[in-house]
Design a protein around this motif. Structure first.
Motif, mmCIF file in Angstrom:
data_model
loop_
_atom_site.group_PDB
_atom_site.id
_atom_site.type_symbol
_atom_site.label_atom_id
_atom_site.label_comp_id
_atom_site.label_asym_id
_atom_site.label_seq_id
_atom_site.Cartn_x
_atom_site.Cartn_y
_atom_site.Cartn_z
ATOM 1 N N ASP A 154 20.397 2.336 -44.779
ATOM 2 C CA ASP A 154 19.099 1.758 -45.133
ATOM 3 C C ASP A 154 17.960 2.224 -44.244
ATOM 4 O O ASP A 154 16.797 1.960 -44.555
ATOM 5 N N LEU A 155 18.251 2.908 -43.152
ATOM 6 C CA LEU A 155 17.195 3.330 -42.237
ATOM 7 C C LEU A 155 16.305 4.406 -42.840
ATOM 8 O O LEU A 155 15.194 4.636 -42.351
ATOM 9 N N ILE A 156 16.778 5.085 -43.876
ATOM 10 C CA ILE A 156 15.940 6.007 -44.636
ATOM 11 C C ILE A 156 16.092 5.640 -46.106
ATOM 12 O O ILE A 156 17.210 5.445 -46.596
ATOM 13 N N GLN A 157 14.969 5.549 -46.803
ATOM 14 C CA GLN A 157 14.981 5.207 -48.224
ATOM 15 C C GLN A 157 13.910 6.016 -48.953
ATOM 16 O O GLN A 157 12.928 6.451 -48.345
ATOM 17 N N HIS A 158 14.121 6.193 -50.261
ATOM 18 C CA HIS A 158 13.098 6.887 -51.065
ATOM 19 C C HIS A 158 13.346 6.586 -52.535
ATOM 20 O O HIS A 158 14.300 7.097 -53.137
ATOM 21 N N LEU A 159 12.502 5.759 -53.105
ATOM 22 C CA LEU A 159 12.618 5.388 -54.506
ATOM 23 C C LEU A 159 11.498 6.044 -55.310
ATOM 24 O O LEU A 159 10.426 6.331 -54.772
ATOM 25 N N PRO A 160 11.729 6.309 -56.604
ATOM 26 C CA PRO A 160 10.682 6.912 -57.433
ATOM 27 C C PRO A 160 9.427 6.041 -57.461
ATOM 28 O O PRO A 160 9.503 4.813 -57.361
ATOM 29 N N ASP A 161 8.293 6.683 -57.640
ATOM 30 C CA ASP A 161 7.013 5.965 -57.620
ATOM 31 C C ASP A 161 6.949 4.904 -58.717
ATOM 32 O O ASP A 161 6.247 3.907 -58.588
ATOM 33 N N THR A 162 7.681 5.127 -59.812
ATOM 34 C CA THR A 162 7.658 4.183 -60.927
ATOM 35 C C THR A 162 8.806 3.177 -60.862
ATOM 36 O O THR A 162 9.014 2.424 -61.821
ATOM 37 N N TRP A 163 9.536 3.144 -59.767
ATOM 38 C CA TRP A 163 10.718 2.274 -59.682
ATOM 39 C C TRP A 163 10.328 0.797 -59.790
ATOM 40 O O TRP A 163 11.027 0.009 -60.410
ATOM 41 N N TRP A 167 3.052 -6.232 -58.281
ATOM 42 C CA TRP A 167 2.890 -6.431 -56.837
ATOM 43 C C TRP A 167 4.028 -5.816 -56.045
ATOM 44 O O TRP A 167 3.832 -5.406 -54.904
ATOM 45 N N ARG A 168 5.244 -5.728 -56.649
ATOM 46 C CA ARG A 168 6.366 -5.121 -55.927
ATOM 47 C C ARG A 168 6.110 -3.633 -55.644
ATOM 48 O O ARG A 168 6.541 -3.121 -54.614
ATOM 49 N N ARG A 169 5.398 -2.986 -56.544
ATOM 50 C CA ARG A 169 5.070 -1.578 -56.319
ATOM 51 C C ARG A 169 4.146 -1.422 -55.118
ATOM 52 O O ARG A 169 4.331 -0.515 -54.296
ATOM 53 N N TRP A 170 3.168 -2.324 -54.984
ATOM 54 C CA TRP A 170 2.256 -2.247 -53.841
ATOM 55 C C TRP A 170 2.991 -2.546 -52.538
ATOM 56 O O TRP A 170 2.751 -1.890 -51.517
ATOM 57 N N VAL A 171 3.880 -3.531 -52.575
ATOM 58 C CA VAL A 171 4.671 -3.843 -51.378
ATOM 59 C C VAL A 171 5.551 -2.659 -51.002
ATOM 60 O O VAL A 171 5.669 -2.294 -49.825
ATOM 61 N N ALA A 172 6.194 -2.035 -51.986
ATOM 62 C CA ALA A 172 7.077 -0.902 -51.727
ATOM 63 C C ALA A 172 6.310 0.280 -51.141
ATOM 64 O O ALA A 172 6.831 1.000 -50.269
ATOM 65 N N ARG A 173 5.081 0.483 -51.604
ATOM 66 C CA ARG A 173 4.253 1.555 -51.026
ATOM 67 C C ARG A 173 3.902 1.247 -49.573
ATOM 68 O O ARG A 173 3.974 2.119 -48.705
ATOM 69 N N TRP A 174 3.501 -0.002 -49.326
ATOM 70 C CA TRP A 174 3.179 -0.397 -47.942
ATOM 71 C C TRP A 174 4.399 -0.237 -47.053
ATOM 72 O O TRP A 174 4.301 0.226 -45.915
ATOM 73 N N ASP A 175 5.562 -0.593 -47.577
ATOM 74 C CA ASP A 175 6.803 -0.560 -46.807
ATOM 75 C C ASP A 175 7.352 0.851 -46.640
ATOM 76 O O ASP A 175 8.251 1.060 -45.834
ATOM 77 N N ARG A 176 6.816 1.810 -47.389
ATOM 78 C CA ARG A 176 7.261 3.210 -47.374
ATOM 79 C C ARG A 176 8.608 3.408 -48.068
ATOM 80 O O ARG A 176 9.268 4.424 -47.847
ATOM 81 N N MET A 177 9.017 2.450 -48.894
ATOM 82 C CA MET A 177 10.195 2.691 -49.735
ATOM 83 C C MET A 177 9.881 3.732 -50.797
ATOM 84 O O MET A 177 10.770 4.445 -51.262
ATOM 85 N N ILE A 178 8.620 3.789 -51.211
ATOM 86 C CA ILE A 178 8.175 4.849 -52.107
ATOM 87 C C ILE A 178 7.057 5.601 -51.399
ATOM 88 O O ILE A 178 6.317 5.038 -50.603
ATOM 89 N N GLY A 179 6.974 6.894 -51.663
ATOM 90 C CA GLY A 179 5.987 7.730 -50.987
ATOM 91 C C GLY A 179 6.277 9.186 -51.251
ATOM 92 O O GLY A 179 7.157 9.533 -52.054
#
Length: 237
Positions: A154-163, A167-179
């Motif tokens: 879990d220390l590295i993650q990368h989900l598609p931008d449309t995953w 509001w979950r998309r904005w949180v995921a962007r802030w969290d760097r899960m998507i990028g």
């Protein structure tokens, strides 16, 4: 407690390594994640299984055809949902857990606690480093020497931008899960209580001659792996 759905098929990578994409699991606040497990055939032809996904009959048949499942690895305390099923299906396999997991999950029967020293069963084939002092979880990172693959959970993650949406998309962007590329999620960065100790562990990982970086939630990094690891952990410097 996360929930999960149904199943997966082994895909050969190289050098006696297979992966299987598992269920999409749903965790707190409705965030859902893709999952991946890794299987390595050791020199004694027994199987080392990392972060197993939900087990079904088809997957068990494929594993039985590859060899005997001898080692089941729980790399951190967030990846254990299917372990009781795996222990029932492979009663002779040894269960290896990250530090603290045996106390956290007393219903599971752990055979060993993972340390910075590889178990004799895979020493010389798979190296490992424990990344400690994180308030979310202690994670054990592995390096498969033959394929030069570093294995994060879990220390590295990368989900598609449309995953995610809304509001979950904005949180995921802030969290760097998507990028733009895989990254250490911001919540894990903030959860490190001792960055000096974390740097020591990451420096050991960066010293491995990596060619590929694998992780549970996202697609592998297969080009310039060492440069990628330097970028991914630059925030620790």
């Amino acid at each position: 407690m996360p929930t999960q759905t149904d199943s997966s098929t082994l895909q050969s990578m190289s050098d006696g390594i297979w992966t299987a994409s598992g269920d999409v699991i749903t965790a707190a606040a409705g965030f859902h994640y893709p999952t991946r497990m890794i299987v390595k055939r050791l020199d004694d032809d027994r199987l080392w299984v990392w972060s197993p996904v939900a087990l079904n009959e088809a997957l068990k048949r494929e594993l039985d055809a590859l060899g005997r499942v001898a080692h089941i690895v729980a790399p951190n305390s967030l990846h254990h949902l299917s372990f009781s099923d795996w222990q029932c299906a492979f009663p002779t396999a040894r269960l290896h857990g990250a530090p603290g997991m045996a106390a956290l999950l007393p219903d599971l029967e752990f055979d060993s606690e993972l340390t910075d020293t590889a178990d004799p069963a895979w020493a010389g084939q798979i190296d490992q480093v424990v990344v400690r002092c994180n308030a979310i979880t202690t994670e054990v990172v592995f390096f498969h020497r033959t394929s030069a693959a570093v294995i994060f959970t879990d220390l590295i993650q990368h989900l598609p931008d449309t995953w995610y949406s809304g509001w979950r998309r904005w949180v995921a962007r802030w969290d760097r899960m998507i990028g733009p590329e895989p990254a250490v999620p911001r919540k894990f960065r903030l959860a490190f209580r001792d960055r000096k100790q974390a740097r020591t562990a990451i420096d050991c990982i960066r010293a491995w001659p990596a060619k590929t970086v694998l992780f549970a939630h996202g697609e592998p990094v297969e080009e310039d792996a060492q440069a990628f690891l330097t970028r991914a952990f630059a925030w620790l410097r």
